[in-house]
Write an enzyme that holds these catalytic residues in place. Structure first.
Site, PDB file in Angstrom:
ATOM      1  N   GLY A  85       0.798  -1.229   0.000  1.00 50.89           N
ATOM      2  CA  GLY A  85       0.000   0.000   0.000  1.00 50.89           C
ATOM      3  C   GLY A  85       0.824   1.269   0.000  1.00 50.89           C
ATOM      4  CG  LEU A  86       3.796   1.826   2.344  1.00 52.06           C
ATOM      5  CD1 LEU A  86       5.033   1.698   3.230  1.00 52.06           C
ATOM      6  CD2 LEU A  86       2.869   2.914   2.900  1.00 52.06           C
ATOM      7  N   GLY A  87       2.926   2.318  -2.510  1.00 50.82           N
ATOM      8  CA  GLY A  87       3.231   2.874  -3.833  1.00 50.82           C
ATOM      9  C   GLY A  87       4.528   2.388  -4.440  1.00 50.82           C
ATOM     10  CB  SER A  88       6.467  -0.709  -3.966  1.00 49.53           C
ATOM     11  OG  SER A  88       6.936  -1.608  -4.884  1.00 49.53           O
ATOM     12  CB  ALA A 108       3.699   4.667  -8.426  1.00 51.49           C
ATOM     13  CB  ALA A 109       8.233   4.547  -5.614  1.00 46.89           C
ATOM     14  CG  ASP A 140      -0.701   4.308  -5.799  1.00 46.93           C
ATOM     15  OD1 ASP A 140      -1.622   4.890  -5.194  1.00 46.93           O
ATOM     16  OD2 ASP A 140      -0.326   3.158  -5.539  1.00 46.93           O
TER      17      ASP A 140
HETATM   18  C1  MEV Z   1      -4.026   2.135  -4.185  1.00 43.99           C
HETATM   19  O1  MEV Z   1      -2.939   2.857  -3.646  1.00 43.99           O
HETATM   20  C2  MEV Z   1      -5.295   2.911  -4.038  1.00 43.99           C
HETATM   21  C3  MEV Z   1      -6.541   2.260  -4.596  1.00 43.99           C
HETATM   22  O2  MEV Z   1      -7.594   3.211  -4.450  1.00 43.99           O
HETATM   23  C4  MEV Z   1      -6.391   1.857  -6.035  1.00 43.99           C
HETATM   24  C5  MEV Z   1      -6.297   3.051  -6.975  1.00 43.99           C
HETATM   25  O3  MEV Z   1      -6.657   4.177  -6.616  1.00 43.99           O
HETATM   26  O4  MEV Z   1      -5.892   2.828  -8.127  1.00 43.99           O
HETATM   27  C6  MEV Z   1      -6.925   1.021  -3.792  1.00 43.99           C
END
Ligand code: MEV
Length: 325
Positions: A103-106, A108-109, A150
């Site tokens: 959930g920390l955007g790995s 994209a980073a 992200d």
């Molecule tokens: C993921 O960081 C966030 C979500 O809302 C997916 C998205 O926005 O693409 C779960």
């Protein structure tokens, strides 16, 4: 990996979503901020052909031979196409401190750092909007229907108010907000949680649209709280967001456990952050409660606890210990 000085280096921060995840895929607003305590890095060296080396997993890819849906080769190809250049005879060593599927955007980073390293080696700068659009193409490989939040927050490196399809709005906090970001240690690919929410929405659109509307309304109120510096009211909204996410089916026993521990220790509000089912949660705290809530999260089994402050107006990577912008 090599003693020689690189031609160029690119970096990018992780990110956390303060509120609005999942509903943001369906057009509601969300708020996210960069997390500079964890970063991805790409160092570019001369080589015989264009190669990307994922240093952490000791994987080496020849860009000319990599499959079309390989994320690292894809960002290299996209940057080269953007510049009208063939893939150059360089090796790009990519490494990341950001746990994957947390959930920390790995994703994209890593793509952003790779693009920045390449662009710097070519001696070219791209506007943030354009770079974000390229990284978005890679995000689509990670999960089919990303909202774009992200890549946006990772590339802009500032807290953003984000609505899918609209230009992101960077915004400032009225007073510093103190957060703890705690990892359940359970890897949870975003694509699975996003896919399950989609199936739930398809099966019962009325129920899910109502949940998304509830999230949209609280995110709008959250922005007003952040701008006015009203941390207690923001904390209540984060708790409300957690309830709605649980109703969407994206919380988990591990996340619930950390959220309960943070609340019991006196945080202002706590919720999962990102795709859910595992990964990270956040707790909003008053400065005097940082250490007691951190200790409670650790005692409850958090694998790592990081501190982030939103709104110190010191949004620079040098402030790695305690800064989300
Ligand atoms: C993921 O960081 C966030 C979500 O809302 C997916 C998205 O926005 O693409 C779960």
């Amino acid at each position: 990996m090599t003693a020689a000085a690189p031609l160029a280096v690119g970096t990018a921060p992780g990110k956390f979503i303060l509120c609005g995840e999942h509903a943001v895929v369906y057009g509601r607003p969300a708020i996210a901020a960069p997390l500079f305590q964890v970063q991805a890095r790409a160092a570019v060296y001369p080589d015989r052909e264009c190669v990307v080396a994922a240093v952490d997993i000791q994987r080496r890819l020849r860009v000319a031979a990599a499959p079309d849906d390989e994320p690292l080769a894809t960002i290299v190809r996209l940057v080269c196409a953007e510049l009208g250049q063939p893939p150059p005879p360089w090796r790009i060593d990519v490494s990341s401190e950001i746990p994957i599927a947390s959930g920390l955007g790995s994703g994209a980073a890593v793509a952003t750092a790779t693009a920045r390293g390449l662009l710097a080696a070519f001696g070219v700068e791209l506007p943030a909007e354009r770079l974000s659009a390229l990284v978005y193409e890679v995000e689509k490989l990670h999960h089919g229907t990303p909202s774009g939040i992200d890549n946006t927050v990772v590339v802009y490196g500032q807290p953003v108010w984000f609505v899918r399809g609209a230009p992101p709005q960077p915004f400032a906090a009225g007073a510093p907000l103190h957060l703890l970001v705690a990892d359940t240690g359970v890897a949870s690919p975003t694509r699975l949680a996003v896919g399950d929410v989609r199936r739930g929405w398809e099966a019962d659109p009325g129920r899910y649209e109502a949940l998304f509307d509830g999230v949209g309304a609280l995110v709008t109120q959250a922005r007003a709280c952040i701008e006015s510096g009203d941390a207690p009211a923001l904390g209540a909204l984060l708790n409300e967001n957690q309830s709605l996410l649980a109703e969407m089916g994206v919380s988990s026993p591990e996340l619930d456990h950390l959220v309960a521990a943070a609340r019991q220790a006196g945080c202002l509000g706590a919720k999962l952050s990102g795709g859910g089912r595992g990964g990270n949660m956040i707790a909003l705290v008053t400065p005097d409660k940082v250490e007691v809530v951190r200790a409670a999260l650790q005692a409850a089994g958090a694998k790592k606890v990081m501190r982030a402050t939103l709104g110190r107006n010191t949004n620079r990577p040098s402030h790695r210990e305690d800064d989300a912008g």
